[in-house]
Design an enzyme around this catalytic site. Sequence first.
Site, PDB file in Angstrom:
ATOM      1  N   CYS A 133      10.241  71.382   3.052  1.00 12.47           N
ATOM      2  CA  CYS A 133      10.997  71.796   4.237  1.00 12.47           C
ATOM      3  C   CYS A 133      11.803  73.046   3.930  1.00 12.47           C
ATOM      4  O   CYS A 133      12.840  72.981   3.255  1.00 12.47           O
ATOM      5  CB  CYS A 133      11.926  70.670   4.701  1.00 12.47           C
ATOM      6  SG  CYS A 133      12.977  71.114   6.095  1.00 12.47           S
ATOM      7  N   CYS A 136      15.318  73.116   5.488  1.00 10.83           N
ATOM      8  CA  CYS A 136      16.246  72.189   4.830  1.00 10.83           C
ATOM      9  C   CYS A 136      16.772  72.767   3.517  1.00 10.83           C
ATOM     10  O   CYS A 136      17.971  72.702   3.220  1.00 10.83           O
ATOM     11  CB  CYS A 136      15.556  70.859   4.534  1.00 10.83           C
ATOM     12  SG  CYS A 136      14.801  70.041   5.940  1.00 10.83           S
ATOM     13  N   ASP A 137      15.869  73.312   2.709  1.00  7.82           N
ATOM     14  CA  ASP A 137      16.209  73.684   1.340  1.00  7.82           C
ATOM     15  C   ASP A 137      16.214  75.187   1.053  1.00  7.82           C
ATOM     16  O   ASP A 137      16.707  75.609   0.007  1.00  7.82           O
ATOM     17  CB  ASP A 137      15.228  73.005   0.378  1.00  7.82           C
ATOM     18  CG  ASP A 137      15.276  71.494   0.488  1.00  7.82           C
ATOM     19  OD1 ASP A 137      16.375  70.955   0.705  1.00  7.82           O
ATOM     20  OD2 ASP A 137      14.220  70.848   0.378  1.00  7.82           O
TER      21      ASP A 137
END
Length: 301
Positions: A133, A136-137
């Site tokens: 992701c 997300c990261d």
Amino acid sequence: MDKTDILVIGAGPAGLSAASYAARAGYSVTAIDQLSPGGQLLLIDEIENYPGLPLTKGYKLAEDMENQAVLFGAKVEYTALSAIRKEGEGRFIALTDSGEIEAKAVIIATGADHRHLGVKGEEENQGKGVSYCATCDGPFFKGKDVVVVGGGDTALTDAIYLSKIAKSVTVVHRRNEFRAQKALQDRLSSCANIRTKLSCNVIEILSDGKKVVGAKLDTGETLDADAVFVFVGIVPNSSLFSGFVDLDKNGFIITNGRMETSLEGVFAAGDVRTTPFRQVATAAADGAIAAHSADEYISNL
């Protein structure tokens, strides 16, 4: 035991669309999901090809879809499904962490998860530089060198997103050309800090014991990298329904154009079903069709 006309399993675009259409048609609807609403929408930074919305955030579209379903009268609950069975025409029993739910019809919209590479260093370095992701990261690797593995829409979309954060992005794809839409390929080629490695595979993710430091290719080349983002396809979240409805050889639920499964009264929509194209727009369309078909099924009971 809670009772509802239509039980929607999954609260991604397909599930929330189905819940909206079914509730608007006057049915009592319960949509359940073990995570937050939105499904893979929450993993997408910006969406530019959803009809009527030239550019929107994934989380915002998910939020709007949930609010619309609730506005029409659907109930959205966050609980995990552990089992489901049919006890007669128009009577399904679902066992969840919150108790049993009885429904007249069921719409499965559980989506799919990211497929893993299955190479050395992948599993042990999740959370240490291996990610599925980018939104997300990605922010954790600002100014760093990252590798993206994959050649489809998701891989290129996230590579473009990462190029705004990372120092450099290297896209590795096993084929000699990308499968993504031409518009995405054009955008990728215009990013100065993105380079591509075609016709090769990542065979090992390297670590210093604490974090990712690189990726080894089957060409013998080693890429220095602080993170490896993997986008090589999806695996349907359908294992719970094996033996309940028919699945294809890859685990996707088999449906017809009306979203009907092999079991009367059970419908499937979105990424979990067999379909030639998986997009937010097609998932939402599936959900609308599934709700309409469930309406007709209940009306004929």
